[in-house]
Design a protein around this motif. Structure first.
Motif, PDB file in Angstrom:
ATOM      1  N   GLY A   1       4.617   2.945  -8.564  1.00  0.00           N
ATOM      2  CA  GLY A   1       4.506   4.139  -7.729  1.00  0.00           C
ATOM      3  C   GLY A   1       3.507   3.964  -6.606  1.00  0.00           C
ATOM      4  O   GLY A   1       3.735   4.411  -5.474  1.00  0.00           O
ATOM      5  N   ARG A   2       2.383   3.302  -6.891  1.00  0.00           N
ATOM      6  CA  ARG A   2       1.381   3.041  -5.840  1.00  0.00           C
ATOM      7  C   ARG A   2       1.982   2.164  -4.734  1.00  0.00           C
ATOM      8  O   ARG A   2       1.781   2.417  -3.547  1.00  0.00           O
ATOM      9  N   HIS A   3       2.725   1.152  -5.148  1.00  0.00           N
ATOM     10  CA  HIS A   3       3.369   0.275  -4.167  1.00  0.00           C
ATOM     11  C   HIS A   3       4.415   1.055  -3.366  1.00  0.00           C
ATOM     12  O   HIS A   3       4.502   0.922  -2.136  1.00  0.00           O
ATOM     13  N   SER A   4       5.194   1.882  -4.054  1.00  0.00           N
ATOM     14  CA  SER A   4       6.222   2.679  -3.390  1.00  0.00           C
ATOM     15  C   SER A   4       5.612   3.672  -2.406  1.00  0.00           C
ATOM     16  O   SER A   4       6.158   3.897  -1.317  1.00  0.00           O
ATOM     17  N   LEU A   5       4.479   4.259  -2.772  1.00  0.00           N
ATOM     18  CA  LEU A   5       3.786   5.193  -1.881  1.00  0.00           C
ATOM     19  C   LEU A   5       3.429   4.491  -0.567  1.00  0.00           C
ATOM     20  O   LEU A   5       3.722   4.993   0.519  1.00  0.00           O
ATOM     21  N   GLU A   6       2.822   3.335  -0.689  1.00  0.00           N
ATOM     22  CA  GLU A   6       2.421   2.583   0.496  1.00  0.00           C
ATOM     23  C   GLU A   6       3.639   2.242   1.357  1.00  0.00           C
ATOM     24  O   GLU A   6       3.640   2.465   2.577  1.00  0.00           O
ATOM     25  N   GLU A   7       4.681   1.723   0.740  1.00  0.00           N
ATOM     26  CA  GLU A   7       5.888   1.353   1.487  1.00  0.00           C
ATOM     27  C   GLU A   7       6.552   2.575   2.118  1.00  0.00           C
ATOM     28  O   GLU A   7       7.062   2.502   3.237  1.00  0.00           O
TER      29      GLU A   7
ATOM     30  N   SER B   1       7.942  14.777  10.747  1.00  0.00           N
ATOM     31  CA  SER B   1       8.314  13.809   9.714  1.00  0.00           C
ATOM     32  C   SER B   1       7.114  12.982   9.241  1.00  0.00           C
ATOM     33  O   SER B   1       7.181  12.331   8.203  1.00  0.00           O
ATOM     34  N   LEU B   2       6.010  13.030   9.988  1.00  0.00           N
ATOM     35  CA  LEU B   2       4.817  12.260   9.639  1.00  0.00           C
ATOM     36  C   LEU B   2       3.811  13.046   8.796  1.00  0.00           C
ATOM     37  O   LEU B   2       2.870  12.461   8.265  1.00  0.00           O
ATOM     38  N   TYR B   3       3.990  14.338   8.670  1.00  0.00           N
ATOM     39  CA  TYR B   3       2.973  15.185   8.056  1.00  0.00           C
ATOM     40  C   TYR B   3       2.512  14.707   6.682  1.00  0.00           C
ATOM     41  O   TYR B   3       1.320  14.606   6.433  1.00  0.00           O
ATOM     42  N   ALA B   4       3.430  14.451   5.764  1.00  0.00           N
ATOM     43  CA  ALA B   4       3.030  14.048   4.407  1.00  0.00           C
ATOM     44  C   ALA B   4       2.283  12.720   4.430  1.00  0.00           C
ATOM     45  O   ALA B   4       1.326  12.527   3.682  1.00  0.00           O
ATOM     46  N   ALA B   5       2.691  11.828   5.309  1.00  0.00           N
ATOM     47  CA  ALA B   5       2.031  10.521   5.402  1.00  0.00           C
ATOM     48  C   ALA B   5       0.615  10.654   5.950  1.00  0.00           C
ATOM     49  O   ALA B   5      -0.286   9.918   5.540  1.00  0.00           O
ATOM     50  N   LEU B   6       0.391  11.592   6.857  1.00  0.00           N
ATOM     51  CA  LEU B   6      -0.924  11.753   7.468  1.00  0.00           C
ATOM     52  C   LEU B   6      -2.002  12.083   6.441  1.00  0.00           C
ATOM     53  O   LEU B   6      -3.151  11.681   6.588  1.00  0.00           O
ATOM     54  N   VAL B   7      -1.617  12.799   5.410  1.00  0.00           N
ATOM     55  CA  VAL B   7      -2.569  13.204   4.379  1.00  0.00           C
ATOM     56  C   VAL B   7      -3.035  12.003   3.561  1.00  0.00           C
ATOM     57  O   VAL B   7      -4.081  12.047   2.935  1.00  0.00           O
ATOM     58  N   HIS B   8      -2.270  10.912   3.604  1.00  0.00           N
ATOM     59  CA  HIS B   8      -2.556   9.764   2.744  1.00  0.00           C
ATOM     60  C   HIS B   8      -2.796   8.466   3.524  1.00  0.00           C
ATOM     61  O   HIS B   8      -2.506   7.378   3.036  1.00  0.00           O
ATOM     62  N   LEU B   9      -3.346   8.566   4.715  1.00  0.00           N
ATOM     63  CA  LEU B   9      -3.631   7.374   5.506  1.00  0.00           C
ATOM     64  C   LEU B   9      -4.675   6.475   4.844  1.00  0.00           C
ATOM     65  O   LEU B   9      -4.746   5.288   5.142  1.00  0.00           O
ATOM     66  N   ASP B  10      -5.456   7.036   3.931  1.00  0.00           N
ATOM     67  CA  ASP B  10      -6.463   6.237   3.237  1.00  0.00           C
ATOM     68  C   ASP B  10      -5.849   5.269   2.228  1.00  0.00           C
ATOM     69  O   ASP B  10      -6.539   4.416   1.689  1.00  0.00           O
ATOM     70  N   LYS B  11      -4.548   5.367   2.007  1.00  0.00           N
ATOM     71  CA  LYS B  11      -3.883   4.530   1.014  1.00  0.00           C
ATOM     72  C   LYS B  11      -3.085   3.384   1.630  1.00  0.00           C
ATOM     73  O   LYS B  11      -2.367   2.678   0.931  1.00  0.00           O
ATOM     74  N   VAL B  12      -3.204   3.218   2.952  1.00  0.00           N
ATOM     75  CA  VAL B  12      -2.459   2.170   3.645  1.00  0.00           C
ATOM     76  C   VAL B  12      -3.360   1.426   4.621  1.00  0.00           C
ATOM     77  O   VAL B  12      -4.479   1.861   4.909  1.00  0.00           O
ATOM     78  N   ASP B  13      -2.848   0.332   5.150  1.00  0.00           N
ATOM     79  CA  ASP B  13      -3.551  -0.464   6.160  1.00  0.00           C
ATOM     80  C   ASP B  13      -3.440   0.268   7.501  1.00  0.00           C
ATOM     81  O   ASP B  13      -2.361   0.321   8.101  1.00  0.00           O
TER      82      ASP B  13
END
Length: 181
Positions: free
Chosen positions: A77-83, A97-109
């Motif tokens: 799940g962690r890998h899937s979240l990042e991808e 379409s970016l809103y959910a991803a913006l909340v989790h920028l700390d989990k990606v490069d």
């Protein structure tokens, strides 16, 4: 997909009940028109569970109450979240379409996110150039139709222009995150 990103992102920070996630999503979506029902949340939890991206951690049974199940994220799940976050930027359709991803920028490069945002901005600028270079010429159309075409073109141009400005702000934000890390 954005609900699943939000669920996985929340579970990457700790174990939660689906209802807790619904409340968290509600806080983030209060400024938007999106409404998330409990059915939608539970359905997405089931999908993620079947994919092996989350797991049941604990089920609490009490009399006269439905069972409460706590869920956690798996390594898959962690890998899937990042991808999924990268994919949202790669397949950009609109700012929302970016809103959910913006909340989790700390989990990606964030350096990779910055490159993806630069690519989006470049494509959007090409769309603006295309609209500029294809201004409808004086053609034999009814006046109302001609006015409608110009109004649609004007709206499209300004909407894209507004999105580019917002994306530039986002890029600046992400680049600052890269410098801090």
């Amino acid at each position: 997909m954005s609900i699943q990103i939000f669920i996985l992102g929340a579970l990457s920070e700790g174990n939660y009940y689906p209802y807790d996630i619904k409340k968290r999503i509600g806080k983030h979506l209060d400024q938007t028109d999106a409404k998330i029902t409990e059915g939608t949340i539970y359905y997405n939890f089931e999908v993620l569970l079947k994919k092996g991206l989350i797991e049941k951690v604990e089920t609490i049974q009490t009399e006269n109450r439905p069972d409460k199940t706590t869920y956690g994220i798996t390594e898959k799940g962690r890998h899937s979240l990042e991808e999924s976050i990268y994919k949202v930027f790669q397949k950009f359709t609109n700012v929302q379409s970016l809103y959910a991803a913006l909340v989790h920028l700390d989990k990606v490069d964030n350096q990779k996110i910055a490159y993806l945002i630069e690519d989006i901005i470049e494509k959007m600028n090409k769309r603006l150039e295309y609209i500029d270079s294809h201004t409808p010429q004086e053609i034999d159309l009814q006046e109302d139709l001609k006015d409608a075409l110009f109004l649609m073109r004007d709206h499209a141009y300004h909407s894209i222009q507004s999105d580019v400005l917002w994306l530039q702000k986002l890029l600046h934000h992400v680049q600052r995150r890269v410098l801090k890390s």
